[in-house]
Every structure is written in structure tokens, then in C-alpha cells.
Design an enzyme around this catalytic site. Structure first.
Site, PDB file in Angstrom:
ATOM      1  N   CYS A 116       0.826  -1.208   0.000  1.00 16.13           N
ATOM      2  CA  CYS A 116       0.000   0.000   0.000  1.00 16.13           C
ATOM      3  C   CYS A 116       0.861   1.260   0.000  1.00 16.13           C
ATOM      4  CB  CYS A 116      -0.963  -0.026   1.171  1.00 16.13           C
ATOM      5  SG  CYS A 116      -0.229  -0.479   2.743  1.00 16.13           S
TER       6      CYS A 116
HETATM    7  N1  NDP Z   1      -3.823  -5.134   5.204  1.00 19.26           N
HETATM    8  C1  NDP Z   1      -3.352  -4.398   4.221  1.00 19.26           C
HETATM    9  O1  NDP Z   1      -3.580  -3.169   4.123  1.00 19.26           O
HETATM   10  C2  NDP Z   1      -2.526  -5.035   3.187  1.00 19.26           C
HETATM   11  C3  NDP Z   1      -1.996  -6.329   3.365  1.00 19.26           C
HETATM   12  N2  NDP Z   1      -1.243  -6.866   2.364  1.00 19.26           N
HETATM   13  C4  NDP Z   1      -0.604  -8.158   2.480  1.00 19.26           C
HETATM   14  O2  NDP Z   1      -1.567  -9.164   2.185  1.00 19.26           O
HETATM   15  C5  NDP Z   1      -1.315 -10.306   2.981  1.00 19.26           C
HETATM   16  C6  NDP Z   1      -2.529 -10.557   3.853  1.00 19.26           C
HETATM   17  O3  NDP Z   1      -2.612  -9.447   4.683  1.00 19.26           O
HETATM   18  P1  NDP Z   1      -3.894  -9.237   5.564  1.00 19.26           P
HETATM   19  O4  NDP Z   1      -5.111  -9.637   4.798  1.00 19.26           O
HETATM   20  O5  NDP Z   1      -3.823  -7.851   6.103  1.00 19.26           O
HETATM   21  O6  NDP Z   1      -3.609 -10.314   6.742  1.00 19.26           O
HETATM   22  P2  NDP Z   1      -4.635 -11.036   7.698  1.00 19.26           P
HETATM   23  O7  NDP Z   1      -3.858 -11.461   8.888  1.00 19.26           O
HETATM   24  O8  NDP Z   1      -5.836 -10.170   7.886  1.00 19.26           O
HETATM   25  O9  NDP Z   1      -5.099 -12.339   6.874  1.00 19.26           O
HETATM   26  C7  NDP Z   1      -4.165 -13.360   6.553  1.00 19.26           C
HETATM   27  C8  NDP Z   1      -4.983 -14.599   6.265  1.00 19.26           C
HETATM   28  O10 NDP Z   1      -4.086 -15.646   5.914  1.00 19.26           O
HETATM   29  C9  NDP Z   1      -4.422 -16.799   6.682  1.00 19.26           C
HETATM   30  N3  NDP Z   1      -3.233 -17.618   6.867  1.00 19.26           N
HETATM   31  C10 NDP Z   1      -2.141 -17.332   7.618  1.00 19.26           C
HETATM   32  N4  NDP Z   1      -1.222 -18.315   7.472  1.00 19.26           N
HETATM   33  C11 NDP Z   1      -1.751 -19.226   6.624  1.00 19.26           C
HETATM   34  C12 NDP Z   1      -1.305 -20.465   6.065  1.00 19.26           C
HETATM   35  N5  NDP Z   1      -0.115 -20.964   6.391  1.00 19.26           N
HETATM   36  N6  NDP Z   1      -2.120 -21.136   5.200  1.00 19.26           N
HETATM   37  C13 NDP Z   1      -3.332 -20.626   4.877  1.00 19.26           C
HETATM   38  N7  NDP Z   1      -3.824 -19.463   5.374  1.00 19.26           N
HETATM   39  C14 NDP Z   1      -3.034 -18.771   6.228  1.00 19.26           C
HETATM   40  C15 NDP Z   1      -4.931 -16.271   7.993  1.00 19.26           C
HETATM   41  O11 NDP Z   1      -5.711 -17.265   8.608  1.00 19.26           O
HETATM   42  P3  NDP Z   1      -6.318 -17.009  10.070  1.00 19.26           P
HETATM   43  O12 NDP Z   1      -7.597 -16.283   9.788  1.00 19.26           O
HETATM   44  O13 NDP Z   1      -6.519 -18.365  10.621  1.00 19.26           O
HETATM   45  O14 NDP Z   1      -5.329 -16.181  10.837  1.00 19.26           O
HETATM   46  C16 NDP Z   1      -5.752 -15.062   7.512  1.00 19.26           C
HETATM   47  O15 NDP Z   1      -7.059 -15.455   7.161  1.00 19.26           O
HETATM   48  C17 NDP Z   1      -0.071 -10.011   3.816  1.00 19.26           C
HETATM   49  O16 NDP Z   1       1.106 -10.468   3.184  1.00 19.26           O
HETATM   50  C18 NDP Z   1      -0.069  -8.488   3.859  1.00 19.26           C
HETATM   51  O17 NDP Z   1       1.204  -8.006   4.124  1.00 19.26           O
HETATM   52  C19 NDP Z   1      -1.096  -6.219   1.176  1.00 19.26           C
HETATM   53  C20 NDP Z   1      -1.591  -4.951   0.992  1.00 19.26           C
HETATM   54  C21 NDP Z   1      -2.292  -4.258   1.993  1.00 19.26           C
HETATM   55  C1  X2W Z   2      -0.275  -0.413   9.227  1.00 16.72           C
HETATM   56  C2  X2W Z   2       0.634  -1.522   8.785  1.00 16.72           C
HETATM   57  O1  X2W Z   2       1.092  -2.328   9.593  1.00 16.72           O
HETATM   58  N1  X2W Z   2       0.882  -1.612   7.484  1.00 16.72           N
HETATM   59  C3  X2W Z   2       1.749  -2.667   6.942  1.00 16.72           C
HETATM   60  C4  X2W Z   2       1.786  -2.577   5.460  1.00 16.72           C
HETATM   61  C5  X2W Z   2       0.490  -3.134   4.848  1.00 16.72           C
HETATM   62  C6  X2W Z   2       0.804  -3.683   3.527  1.00 16.72           C
HETATM   63  O2  X2W Z   2       0.714  -3.059   2.499  1.00 16.72           O
HETATM   64  O3  X2W Z   2       1.296  -4.954   3.551  1.00 16.72           O
HETATM   65  P1  X2W Z   2       2.096  -5.607   2.360  1.00 16.72           P
HETATM   66  O4  X2W Z   2       3.364  -4.905   2.194  1.00 16.72           O
HETATM   67  O5  X2W Z   2       2.255  -7.003   2.697  1.00 16.72           O
HETATM   68  O6  X2W Z   2       1.290  -5.397   1.112  1.00 16.72           O
HETATM   69  C7  X2W Z   2       3.186  -2.513   7.413  1.00 16.72           C
HETATM   70  O7  X2W Z   2       3.630  -1.393   7.653  1.00 16.72           O
HETATM   71  O8  X2W Z   2       3.882  -3.555   7.432  1.00 16.72           O
END
Ligand code: NDP
Ligand code: X2W
Length: 302
Positions: A116
Site C-alpha cells: 500500500c
Molecule cells: N492489510 C493491508 O492493508 C494489506 C496487506 N497486504 C498483504 O496481504 C497479505 C494478507 O494481509 P492481511 O489480509 O492484512 O492479513 P490477515 O492477517 O488479515 O489475513 C491473513 C490470512 O491468511 C491466513 N493464513 C495465515 N497463514 C496461513 C497459512 N499458512 N495457510 C493458509 N492461510 C493462512 C490467515 O488465517 P487465520 O484467519 O486463521 O489467521 C488469515 O485469514 C499479507 O502479506 C499483507 O502483508 C497487502 C496490501 C495491503
Molecule cells: C499499518 C501496517 O502495519 N501496514 C503494513 C503494510 C500493509 C501492507 O501493504 O502490507 P504488504 O506490504 O504485505 O502489502 C506494514 O507497515 O507492514
């Protein structure tokens, strides 16, 4: 033609947002695993085998394991994690970088969805470095504020149970996981100073890059920066450059929530060359799930 899509990690913050964007699409059939078995390799392998495209919404190590698990299958993969973003075998999923980047995504088997913060920082910097307005070795500072969903389920829990602070600055040790992709895709040769923060709002983001134009040594002006950004992004896309005439309106990090847009503003004092470049986006929209669906659509020709 229907495309079968498996969201691995569908129950997570990003996964749920992607599911919401896809579930009502007539051209997409979601491949689902039994929630009780969602972490079992055998169940996930079956889903990878059935799917045309998988979208990984997993922590980094789990994302790497998922790629290994499905390597012998035909499934194409979009990874939302940080794991593959600077891997040369993966297409970086920011089509607005260039026409060539969009073409690469269309034909790629593996696409790494940008982070992000990095989406905002690269959107601001890449065209200006490419145009010679900002030197590749210029010492850039990036400040940012994110909604707490950026921290995933764990951080959401902190804010929903009221134990989290209203605002905090973090990653001050300058090892944030987004820095490698920012350096690579902004075209920088010097790693920026990055100061992210979290605010007490669920979604939204503002990324700010302050510049003393006199230090750049390129003759850049506020107008030339704005012109270069406007020329690069044009009109009608997801990344929009705001009118330079607006110099004092409030910039609200949540204003693009639930969209796949990113707004760029060039603000400052032209007389003294003190400028701030600002990108606003939804960390879960153009910063994650919206970008993932945008890349999916490019990959399947939707
Ligand atoms: N949040 C954000 O703004 C952003 C996040 N991301 C990236 O996207 C990815 C997901 O982030 P986010 O959605 O925030 O994370 P969350 O913790 O909200 O969700 C992660 C999901 O993955 C599941 N999980 C974890 N380990 C495993 C595994 N070994 N096998 C199968 N499922 C698994 C978790 O299960 P359980 O529910 O049981 O914990 C959970 O449902 C991360 O890499 C993050 O850095 C990217 C852009 C933006
Ligand atoms: C508030 C907060 O914790 N933000 C996350 C970035 C969210 C994100 O973009 O995660 P990915 O890089 O996996 O896409 C961080 O700073 O690590």
C-alpha cells in the site's frame, strides 16, 4: 468465458475485500476450500489445481510455501504479500508504471501485487525520476499515515478492542519491508528515509514526499513536476493528478476508501520551491484488493 479464482487466505482482511469485489461477477467462479481445512496443503493443492488464477492473501512465508505447493500446476498467481515483489521472475503489479509494465502483467504467470505505502510512493516518484526531475540518488524522505487495517487482523483487533493508541509512528529503524520495492520501481539508487504511521481509522492512506526543489539540481519547479506527472498518467485511469491550482484544501486519507483510485497532489510554495508531493489511496483498495482485481482483469483480458 468463466475464470476460476482461488483466494488463498480468503478469511483475512485483504482476502475478504477481494472476495467482495469478485463474488458477484458473472465471469468469475470462486474456488472455495472447506474453511476448516483452509490451512491444509492437500485441500489447498486441490484448489490450486482447479483454479485458473490464485490470489495469495497470506503472510510472506505462507505465500512462498503456496507458490512451491502449486509450482507443478498451470495456475497463475497474484501474490498480495511482500514475498516476491523484487523477484525478477515476477511481474510487479503496478500497470500504471508504463505501457510495457501493463503488457508484462497481461502475459505473466506470476504477478506481485504492490504494497500500500509503496503504491503511493512509487506512483509519486517513478515518473519524476524517469523524467529527470528528481535525481535517482537524491535523498528522499517519505512520510505516511495508514488506516489500521494495514496491520491485518491482529492490528484490527487492537483497535476494535480499544487497546491501541489513537496514532503511532513506527518502523523508525528504517528497515520497513516496502523500501526494497520503492527503491527498485521508483528507480532510486539511494534508499529513502521512510516514516510510516497508523491513525485511528480503519481504511485510507496518505503518502507525502517533501522536497526543497533548490536541492534537486534539476531545475524542477512545482509546475514542471505537475506537468510530468500529468503527462505520465493522462486522464481516465485509476491514478489521477489533482489540479495544481488547489493548494490549500484539506487532503483526507480516507477520501478514496472503497475505490481503486489514487489521487496525486503537488502542493507547496512555488516562490521558495518548498513542495510536498502527496498520494491518497485506500490501503485495502488500490493498496491491495483493488490492485489485485485490476491485475486479475489484465491477466484474463476482462
Ligand atoms: N492489510 C493491508 O492493508 C494489506 C496487506 N497486504 C498483504 O496481504 C497479505 C494478507 O494481509 P492481511 O489480509 O492484512 O492479513 P490477515 O492477517 O488479515 O489475513 C491473513 C490470512 O491468511 C491466513 N493464513 C495465515 N497463514 C496461513 C497459512 N499458512 N495457510 C493458509 N492461510 C493462512 C490467515 O488465517 P487465520 O484467519 O486463521 O489467521 C488469515 O485469514 C499479507 O502479506 C499483507 O502483508 C497487502 C496490501 C495491503
Ligand atoms: C499499518 C501496517 O502495519 N501496514 C503494513 C503494510 C500493509 C501492507 O501493504 O502490507 P504488504 O506490504 O504485505 O502489502 C506494514 O507497515 O507492514
Amino acid at each position: 468465458m468463466t475464470t476460476k479464482v482461488f483466494i488463498d487466505g480468503e478469511a483475512g482482511t485483504t482476502g475478504l475485500q477481494i472476495r467482495d469485489r469478485l463474488i458477484s461477477r458473472p465471469d468469475i467462479q470462486l474456488v472455495q476450500v472447506d474453511p476448516a481445512r483452509r490451512k491444509e496443503d492437500s485441500a489447498r493443492y486441490e484448489a490450486f489445481a482447479e483454479a485458473d488464477v490464485a490470489i495469495l492473501c497470506l503472510p510472506d512465508d505462507a505465500a512462498k510455501a503456496a507458490v512451491a505447493l502449486s509450482a507443478d500446476l498451470k495456475v497463475r498467481i497474484i501474490d498480495a504479500s511482500t514475498a516476491h515483489r523484487v523477484n525478477p521472475d515476477w511481474a510487479f503489479g503496478l500497470p500504471e508504471l508504463s505501457a510495457a509494465q501493463a503488457e508484462r502483467i497481461k502475459s505473466a504467470r506470476y504477478v506481485a501485487n504492490p504494497g500500500c505505502y509503496s503504491t503511493g510512493a512509487i506512483a509519486l516518484l517513478a515518473p519524476l525520476v524517469a523524467a529527470g526531475q528528481i535525481p535517482a540518488d537524491f535523498p528522499i524522505t517519505i512520510n505516511a499515515v495508514s488506516g489500521y487495517t494495514g496491520g491485518g487482523k491482529a492490528m484490527i483487533g487492537e483497535y476494535e478492542d480499544g487497546t491501541a493508541p489513537a496514532h503511532f509512528v513506527y518502523a523508525t529503524g528504517q528497515k520497513h519491508k516496502h523500501l526494497p520495492e520503492i527503491v527498485k520501481y521508483a528507480g532510486l539508487s539511494v534508499t529513502p528515509i521512510f516514516v510510516p504511521a497508523v491513525g485511528n481509522f480503519a481504511q485510507g492512506m496518505a503518502v507525502q514526499i517533501p522536497l526543497h526543489l533548490s536541492s534537486l539540481g534539476t531545475g524542477a519547479t512545482m509546475q514542471s513536476l505537475h506537468d510530468a506527472l500529468s503527462a505520465h498518467y493522462g486522464t481516465g485511469g485509476n491514478i489521477r493528478v489533482m489540479p495544481i491550482e488547489d493548494q490549500d484544501s484539506r487532503i483526507v486519507p480516507t477520501e478514496l476508501n472503497d475505490t481503486n483510485f489514487l489521487n496525486i497532489s503537488v502542493r507547496g510554495d512555488a516562490a521558495t520551491g518548498r513542495v510536498v508531493l502527496i498520494a491518497v489511496l485506500d490501503n485495502l483498495g488500490k493498496g491491495a484488493s483493488g490492485a489485485a482485481v485490476q491485475n486479475l482483469d489484465l491477466m484474463i483480458g476482462a
